[in-house]
Design an enzyme around this catalytic site. Structure first.
Site, PDB file in Angstrom:
ATOM      1  N   CYS A 113       0.826  -1.218   0.000  1.00  0.00           N
ATOM      2  CA  CYS A 113       0.000   0.000   0.000  1.00  0.00           C
ATOM      3  C   CYS A 113       0.859   1.266   0.000  1.00  0.00           C
ATOM      4  CB  CYS A 113      -0.897   0.032   1.240  1.00  0.00           C
ATOM      5  SG  CYS A 113      -2.003  -1.374   1.415  1.00  0.00           S
ATOM      6  N   HIS A 128       0.324  13.528  -7.555  1.00  0.00           N
ATOM      7  CA  HIS A 128      -0.448  14.769  -7.447  1.00  0.00           C
ATOM      8  C   HIS A 128      -1.862  14.630  -8.035  1.00  0.00           C
ATOM      9  CE1 HIS A 128      -0.973  18.760  -6.295  1.00  0.00           C
ATOM     10  NE2 HIS A 128       0.001  19.374  -6.953  1.00  0.00           N
ATOM     11  N   ASP A 172      -3.089  16.373  -2.845  1.00  0.00           N
ATOM     12  CA  ASP A 172      -2.745  17.782  -2.980  1.00  0.00           C
ATOM     13  C   ASP A 172      -1.585  18.128  -2.044  1.00  0.00           C
ATOM     14  OD1 ASP A 172      -4.783  18.197  -4.831  1.00  0.00           O
ATOM     15  OD2 ASP A 172      -6.255  18.583  -3.246  1.00  0.00           O
TER      16      ASP A 172
END
Length: 555
Positions: free
Chosen positions: A471, A528, A532
């Site tokens: 993950c 991105h 953010d």
């Protein structure tokens, strides 16, 4: 019973592996879980264990081969008896027996049952095993009818599974007596498809039938007279069945041609593939539709591989030998795949990297004290192990960091499990073992597992399952040096934490004095498209504050 041992699933996006070493040979008796071959993938070099016990009757691979996932490695005569218990004299005696109404041979192949009928036998041909977790298939087309004479390897029916549409070839020659399925049926693995009347039993012994499991027959002169030229061609697989108003330009099949069904040959011609160059993965090297498609895909990818990356044309390298002596060394498979994977990740992910430092002066004192106690359990407490716990809590607080992006479907996949990858530097290349369910493990358990995985990775004994399902990745270069760096996100993850070497720095304490504090540089790279900048710095500040104030995790 003969069983095909196939190359198992090797992980996400891994379709082939290089055979480094073959650990067995034909005639060997192997046990369950005994290693049979050693392979190298883009992630690790591992040994493939056997799932059955018995005698190896056929070996299909050798060192240096490139093997596809799902292709047959060996055929094993599965048995629970010891090698010394095999009664070979009885087999020899069986060869001399005449087949009559009182002696009814039983086929060892589970796919059919033999019944004597005078000088002939009726063979029930069953739908063979179709792969892992596939128990049924839809019958798309029935290629034979009662009365047809078929040859060995001729397609009988065309079926569709959840993975592919394929033809099921016959393993024997003879006359079709009865067809038990029709177009539109859902057939089960092991279900009888057709009944075939084989040739005269007087010409074939019982032993040949049971050992080869591929009885061949010689039709009688009367049967030969009944055959028409079109039937002969169709039986040999030379002429495919055509649709109405369709003209086939099937070239003649010469002696020694590649073994493939008519529909497979037609597909190869339509997409411009030379059927004789396609490696077959079917029984006896038979070429399937999937083989043709895979060959075509690989061919076209090889023509464009390295030429373009995200629309940027690559430039040819100069001749370096003009400037001095050079040495060319071929990339290892792990290095090739690492280069391809990271190039793709860098080209497709809009990377941003945030930097910060954590004051670990107090943490380092506590770590050294706790490490003394953990060493008694065989564990070594490191900053990386502590970071695993911290990252798990950060992922819970900021779930967008524990996600993946599906750009085709425009979906975000949030994960409710916490598997943390730890980058390990080995002499074979960068390997990333994964600590599964890190949220359910104590700091001691994580430390022990980390050390174990790192040792296995360096010894080339890492398992494929240990490299999957990550993950979030942590890469720690602090043991080597450096201050900050920009790690590349390990696709399909969306973030990675880089750790550099800690060092003492003067830090203003707010009371008019600079104090020496042990500062740990951290570098957080992220995708991105989903994360953010504000969320990234919040995530990184959470990690920093957890290292500086460990009690914060308890709150």
């Amino acid at each position: 019973m003969q069983t095909e041992l196939k190359l198992p699933e090797l992980g996400e996006n891994i379709e082939t592996a290089d055979v480094v070493n073959v650990l067995v040979k034909e005639g060997d008796y192997i046990k369950k879980d005994q290693s049979v071959i050693e392979i190298e993938t883009d992630k690790a070099t591992i040994e493939v264990p056997s799932t059955v016990e018995g005698k190896i009757t056929k070996l299909f691979v050798k060192a240096g081969d490139k093997v596809k996932v799902g292709s047959t490695i060996i055929i094993v005569e599965a048995t629970e008896a010891q090698p010394t218990e095999i009664k070979k004299p009885e087999v020899a005696e069986a060869k001399e027996e005449k087949v009559s109404e009182d002696s009814k041979p039983q086929a060892t192949e589970p796919a059919r049952k033999t019944v004597s009928v005078g000088k002939k036998e009726i063979v029930e041909f069953h739908l063979p095993d179709l792969g892992e977790n596939i128990t049924t298939a839809d019958v798309v087309n029935v290629l034979v009818k009662p009365g047809d004479y078929i040859e060995k390897d001729q397609g009988i029916i065309e079926i569709e599974t959840d993975k592919a549409t394929i033809e099921v070839p016959s393993s024997i020659s003879g006359k079709v007596v009865e067809v038990l399925v029709k177009t539109g049926d859902k057939a089960k693995v092991g279900q009888t498809i057709v009944k075939i009347e084989s040739g005269e039993m007087e010409e074939k012994s019982v032993t040949e039938v049971t050992e080869s499991q591929k009885p061949e027959t010689t039709p009688s002169p009367k049967q030969e007279e009944k055959r028409t030229e079109p039937l002969k061609q169709e039986a040999k697989g030379e002429l495919p069945k055509l649709q109405a108003m369709e003209v086939d330009e099937q070239p003649p099949i010469l002696k020694g041609a590649a073994p493939a069904a008519p529909s497979v040959r037609r597909l190869a011609r339509e997409i411009g593939v030379d059927i004789n160059k396609v490696p077959g993965t079917g029984p006896g090297g038979r070429i399937t539709m999937d083989d043709v498609k895979a060959y075509s895909k690989k061919f076209h990818e090889s023509r464009t591989e390295g030429s373009f990356i995200s629309g940027i044309k690559s430039e040819a390298l100069p001749d370096f030998s003009k400037f001095g002596d050079i040495k060319k060394v071929e990339m290892s498979n792990i290095r090739k795949k690492t280069a391809e994977h990271l190039s793709y990740a860098w080209a497709t992910i809009p990377h941003v990297t945030q930097f910060d430092k954590a004051d670990i002066t107090n943490l380092e004192k506590a770590r050294k004290e706790l490490s003394k106690n953990l060493e008694k359990s065989g564990a070594k407490l490191t900053v990386t192990a502590i970071l695993v716990n911290v990252i798990v809590e950060a992922l819970k607080k900021y779930p967008q960091f524990n996600s993946s992006i599906d750009m085709e479907k425009k979906e975000i996949i949030y994960k409710n499990y916490y598997n943390i990858g730890i980058a390990v530097d080995t002499e074979h290349g960068l390997i990333v073992p994964v600590i599964k369910d890190a949220d359910k493990k104590s700091l001691t358990q994580i430390s022990i597992e980390m050390n174990s995985l790192a040792e296995k990775a360096r010894a080339k004994k890492i398992g494929l399952d240990d490299l999957q399902g990550g993950c979030f990745t942590i890469t720690n270069l602090g043991g080597i040096g450096g201050t900050h760096f920009t790690p590349i996100v390990n696709l399909p993850e969306v973030a990675i934490l880089g750790v550099s070497r800690s060092s003492y720095e003067p830090v203003w304490n707010g009371y008019g004095v600079f104090e020496p504090r042990l500062m740990l540089p951290l570098s957080l790279s992220y995708d991105h498209r989903i994360i953010d900048g504000a969320d990234a710095i919040r995530f990184l500040r959470f990690v920093v504050e957890a290292l500086e104030q460990p009690l914060k995790l308890l709150l």
